[in-house]
Motif scaffolding. Structure first.
Motif, mmCIF file in Angstrom:
data_model
loop_
_atom_site.group_PDB
_atom_site.id
_atom_site.type_symbol
_atom_site.label_atom_id
_atom_site.label_comp_id
_atom_site.label_asym_id
_atom_site.label_seq_id
_atom_site.Cartn_x
_atom_site.Cartn_y
_atom_site.Cartn_z
ATOM 1 N N GLU A 1 0.826 -1.197 0.000
ATOM 2 C CA GLU A 1 0.000 0.000 0.000
ATOM 3 C C GLU A 1 0.867 1.257 0.000
ATOM 4 O O GLU A 1 0.544 2.249 -0.657
ATOM 5 N N THR B 1 -1.238 4.471 -1.618
ATOM 6 C CA THR B 1 -2.536 4.495 -0.950
ATOM 7 C C THR B 1 -2.404 4.481 0.564
ATOM 8 O O THR B 1 -3.399 4.506 1.270
ATOM 9 N N ALA C 1 -3.384 -5.354 -7.271
ATOM 10 C CA ALA C 1 -4.690 -4.783 -6.961
ATOM 11 C C ALA C 1 -4.569 -3.353 -6.453
ATOM 12 O O ALA C 1 -5.366 -2.474 -6.811
ATOM 13 N N GLU C 2 -3.558 -3.085 -5.634
ATOM 14 C CA GLU C 2 -3.407 -1.752 -5.055
ATOM 15 C C GLU C 2 -2.991 -0.732 -6.114
ATOM 16 O O GLU C 2 -3.407 0.432 -6.068
ATOM 17 N N GLU D 1 -6.032 0.378 -7.851
ATOM 18 C CA GLU D 1 -6.765 1.345 -7.026
ATOM 19 C C GLU D 1 -6.143 2.733 -7.161
ATOM 20 O O GLU D 1 -6.845 3.736 -7.334
ATOM 21 N N LEU E 1 -7.915 6.130 -8.749
ATOM 22 C CA LEU E 1 -8.064 7.350 -7.971
ATOM 23 C C LEU E 1 -7.384 8.527 -8.652
ATOM 24 O O LEU E 1 -7.904 9.648 -8.675
ATOM 25 N N LYS F 1 -10.093 -7.217 -13.764
ATOM 26 C CA LYS F 1 -9.586 -5.841 -13.720
ATOM 27 C C LYS F 1 -8.514 -5.597 -14.775
ATOM 28 O O LYS F 1 -7.785 -4.618 -14.724
ATOM 29 N N GLY G 1 -7.952 -5.085 -3.186
ATOM 30 C CA GLY G 1 -8.448 -3.739 -3.412
ATOM 31 C C GLY G 1 -9.216 -3.241 -2.203
ATOM 32 O O GLY G 1 -9.330 -3.920 -1.177
ATOM 33 N N GLU G 2 -9.782 -2.039 -2.322
ATOM 34 C CA GLU G 2 -10.381 -1.368 -1.165
ATOM 35 C C GLU G 2 -11.522 -2.177 -0.554
ATOM 36 O O GLU G 2 -11.651 -2.248 0.656
ATOM 37 N N ASN G 3 -12.366 -2.787 -1.346
ATOM 38 C CA ASN G 3 -13.509 -3.521 -0.811
ATOM 39 C C ASN G 3 -13.547 -4.961 -1.292
ATOM 40 O O ASN G 3 -14.609 -5.559 -1.398
ATOM 41 N N LYS H 1 -12.103 -8.530 3.292
ATOM 42 C CA LYS H 1 -11.321 -7.298 3.413
ATOM 43 C C LYS H 1 -11.330 -6.785 4.846
ATOM 44 O O LYS H 1 -10.306 -6.364 5.387
ATOM 45 N N ARG I 1 -7.626 9.076 -0.323
ATOM 46 C CA ARG I 1 -6.915 7.828 -0.095
ATOM 47 C C ARG I 1 -5.547 7.807 -0.767
ATOM 48 O O ARG I 1 -4.635 7.144 -0.292
#
Length: 426
Positions: free
Chosen positions: A51, A56, A183-184, A187, A191, A234, A361-363, A386, A422
């Motif tokens: 992260e 993030t 995944a991050e 994200e 963003l 994704k 990811g976030e969720n 998560k 974020r």
């Protein structure tokens, strides 16, 4: 100077051990009871480095000062890195430390101990791949993650103004770090795109390369399949059974051909430091200290835990995971407290695998809980997984900060994220 218990390494296990012992011994017996040594001045939970790398998570907001933790938990802290060990004399030599200009900040020094624990962690294993060390980023420490994040932000900006409007990132190794970083990064890209004009938006092409037949090879196949499906949805390109034979500045070389990339991250395998072989203790091929089922090395009153320890677990070794370091820290705290009271603690260390959780990811997340609610393996996914993943992070903070301080810290960070967003554009 002499200390009763010295813990070398302030990662997840080492810091939790020092905090547990400090709260039990330091308040009563003073600062010479427990000493924690680490080459950094602040602590970040290693599973969150992906992260930090993606931007993030702010390392300076997330990081906890060892000095403040020492004061709160009644142990002593000293910056340093072990360069020598005399197991018979029970002496540890710490190398000098210099600042960015080359001036000495801390001199070389020697510390004696009654009991000591090596919690030195691990680094990347390049498996002798040509060019990997020179051209690939690693995520071993917070400084590595921050370095990659700075270069990532520059690469994002270049791609936004480039004619081709695209950025390629190749990640070698599809274990938890490689999968979570993929995944991050998605994200972070999503963003960032929200703040760009339409003519500045660019495509992010992520290629995840794994030598094994499937990603997350150490976890159940169901988790592996779910994670790969989520990444491919994704638009992450996932290549399995694809060993990398060479790393170049702008490409990976594989038996199937070259994979062009603007940035390359190496997350394939771990290996303890080569310096471990020079400390006079028995090590295995991965430079881990060989320990018995009581976490004892071959030297008197010297233990090892976490990624740097080769601890037997049936016919295998205890895996290099944060949960293993946490369990070993709890075990050694009991052992060392018993030794201080001149009592025996004959029970061996028994590792319990509570399963694994992977952030997508976030969720999103996937995982399995071993021996849990639904039989031998209880699978969880989505927002529940998560949340459970986040709870592991909070549980680590609770071990070193206490329940009340952890709740305050979690609330403060939630409010900070609401205000500042974020993505951290340092």
């Amino acid at each position: 100077m002499h200390y009763d218990i010295v813990v070398v390494g302030g990662g997840a296990g080492g810091l939790e051990l020092a905090a547990r012992l400090g709260r039990k011994l330091g308040r009563r017996d003073g600062p010479s009871s427990v000493l924690l040594i680490d080459r950094s001045v602040f602590h970040i939970w290693k599973p969150t480095l992906h992260e930090v790398a993606a931007g993030t998570l702010d390392a300076h907001q997330e990081g906890l000062s060892y000095m403040i933790l020492a004061r709160r938990n009644h142990f002593s802290y000293s910056p340093g890195e072990i360069i020598g060990l005399d197991p018979q004399a029970k002496r540890i030599t710490l190398g000098e430390m210099r600042d960015e200009t080359g001036h000495q900040v801390v001199p070389e020094r020697t510390i004696s101990y009654t009991h000591a624990v090596l919690a030195l962690g691990s680094g990347s294993n390049f498996f002798g791949t040509p060019g990997a060390a020179e051209h690939a980023y690693v995520l071993e420490r917070a400084s590595d993650a921050e370095r990659f994040q700075r270069h990532l932000l520059a690469a994002f900006t270049r791609a936004a103004f480039a004619e081709h409007r695209s950025l390629g990132i190749a990640i070698v190794g599809a274990g938890a770090t490689g999968v979570e970083l993929s995944a991050e990064l998605l994200e972070a890209h999503a963003l960032l795109q929200e703040g760009f004009r339409a003519d500045q938006r660019f495509r992010l092409d992520i290629t995840l390369v794994e030598a094994a037949p499937r990603i997350l090879a150490g976890l159940p196949e169901k988790i592996s399949a779910q994670a790969q499906l989520a990444l491919e949805r994704k638009n992450v390109r996932v290549l399995t059974a694809t060993p990398v034979t060479e790393v170049r500045a702008d490409a990976l070389v594989t038996a199937q051909g070259e994979i062009a990339a603007d940035l390359i991250v190496w997350a394939a395998g771990i290996k303890a430091a080569d310096a471990n072989t020079r400390l006079g203790l028995s090590v295995n091929r991965a430079n881990q200290f060989v320990v018995d089922d009581h976490l004892r090395t071959g030297a008197p009153d010297l233990y090892a835990l976490g990624d740097c320890a080769a601890c037997p677990w049936g016919e295998k070794l205890v895996p290099a995971r944060a949960q293993a370091a946490h369990q070993q820290a709890s075990y050694l705290a009991k052992v060392l407290l018993a030794r201080r009271r001149e009592r025996s603690h004959d029970a061996p260390f028994v590792y319990r695998d509570f399963g694994s959780l992977v952030s997508l990811g976030e969720n999103r997340g996937v995982g399995s809980l071993m021996g849990g609610l639904g039989g031998p393996n209880f699978f969880v996914e989505g927002l529940i997984a998560k949340w459970m993943y986040m709870s592991l992070h909070l549980n680590h903070h609770r071990a070193i900060l206490g329940t009340g301080n952890t709740l305050v810290l979690a609330l403060a960070r939630l409010l900070q994220r609401r205000v500042s967003g974020r993505l951290k554009l340092h």
